[in-house]
Design an enzyme around this catalytic site. Sequence first.
Site, short mmCIF file in Angstrom:
data_model
loop_
_atom_site.label_atom_id
_atom_site.label_comp_id
_atom_site.label_asym_id
_atom_site.label_seq_id
_atom_site.Cartn_x
_atom_site.Cartn_y
_atom_site.Cartn_z
N LYS A 93 -2.56 3.93 -28.05
CA LYS A 93 -1.41 4.13 -27.51
C LYS A 93 -0.08 5.41 -27.82
O LYS A 93 -1.03 6.37 -29.07
CB LYS A 93 -0.84 2.49 -28.85
N LEU A 94 0.86 5.40 -27.59
CA LEU A 94 1.86 6.60 -28.18
C LEU A 94 3.30 6.04 -27.34
O LEU A 94 3.59 5.15 -26.67
CB LEU A 94 2.15 7.26 -26.39
N SER A 95 4.26 6.69 -28.24
CA SER A 95 5.35 6.97 -28.16
C SER A 95 5.78 7.65 -25.95
O SER A 95 5.21 8.23 -26.46
CB SER A 95 6.65 7.03 -28.93
N THR A 118 9.89 6.84 -29.61
CA THR A 118 11.24 7.20 -28.38
C THR A 118 12.32 6.51 -29.60
O THR A 118 13.51 7.17 -28.54
CB THR A 118 10.89 5.37 -27.70
N ALA A 119 12.69 5.67 -30.50
CA ALA A 119 13.79 5.84 -31.08
C ALA A 119 13.92 6.84 -31.55
O ALA A 119 15.57 7.12 -31.39
CB ALA A 119 13.42 5.03 -32.96
N HIS A 166 9.97 -2.11 -33.83
CA HIS A 166 8.60 -3.35 -34.59
C HIS A 166 9.95 -4.73 -35.39
O HIS A 166 10.72 -5.06 -34.61
CB HIS A 166 7.90 -3.07 -35.27
#
Length: 282
Positions: A66-68, A120-121, A159
Site C-alpha cells: 500500500k502506498l500514498s 497524499t494529504a 483516516h
Amino acid sequence: MSTNCEVNDIIPLSLGFSPCPNDTYIFHALVHGRVHLVQSSIASVQLEDVETLNEWALHQRLDITKLSFHAFAHVRDHYTLLQSGAALGRGCGPLLISGSGNKPARLDDWTVAVPGKYTTAALLLCLYQPAYRHLVVMRFDQILGALAAGEVNAGVIIHESRFTYRNFGLHCLQDLGEWWEQTTGLPIPLGCIAAKKSLPEEVREEFDHAIAASISWADAHPREGWEYIRAHAQEMDAQVMRSHIGLYVNDFSKGLGDEGGRAVHELLRRGAAVGLFAADPD
C-alpha cells in the site's frame, strides 16, 4: 527478485498494508486463504502506518505494498500501479483543521502538522495553499492531540480522525478533497497498491485480480473479517470503523477505471508542476 522463473515456480511475496479498517477489510480474505493464488504465495505480511510503507518503498523493501499516491510518484521507476485496492473517491479527502486559539497573522508563519512527508494529504496541502511553509511531520494519530494542546496551528487529518476531530473541540478550515473535486471535477486519489516491476507480469496481474476478489468476498461475508478488522483498528468504536470502510472501500477499490486513471494522472501532473517530484514521461 529474478523474473527468469520456471512456469511452475511459486513466487513468495512480501505484502504490506495499513492497519486501517479499509485495508484490513480489503485484504482479510486474501491473507486468510479465502482467495487463492496459483503463481505466487504470501510469504509475509506487514501492517504499518502508510507513511512507514511509503518510506519502505523508497528502499524497495516489499514486493507488493500500500502506498500514498504521492509516494508512488517517487518510486515509479521500481513499482507499477495495480488497478485494485485503491482508496479513491468523492467526499473522502483529508481535512485541514484547527483549534480556536490565536494564530499568526501571516499564513507562512503557521505551523501545520501533516501525517507524513510522502502522504497524499501533504501533497494536497501544498497544492491548496503553497503559503504553508512550516510543515511538521507526525503520525496521523498524533495530530489531533497536538492540535488540542496548541502545539501546532493547524493539521491535516486522514483516516478515522475525520470522524472524531470534533470531539477535541476542533473545526474544519478546508475539506481538501472537496477543494480537489471542485477544482478538477475528478475524484480524489488517496492511496494505491503497487507491485515491484521486477515481478513477472503474470504474477502482478494475478495478484491484482486477487485483491478485487478479496473485496468481493468481504462484501459477501461482512461478519467474517470483523475480528481481524477490530484487532488492528486505531479507533475501536464500531460505527466509526463501519463509516471508515464505507467511505474508503468503493467501486474504485475494485478497479480504477477510466475516471480513476484520469484522476491519478491529474494528481501526479499537478504535483510535478509544483516541483514535488519529477514528471513522468509516460
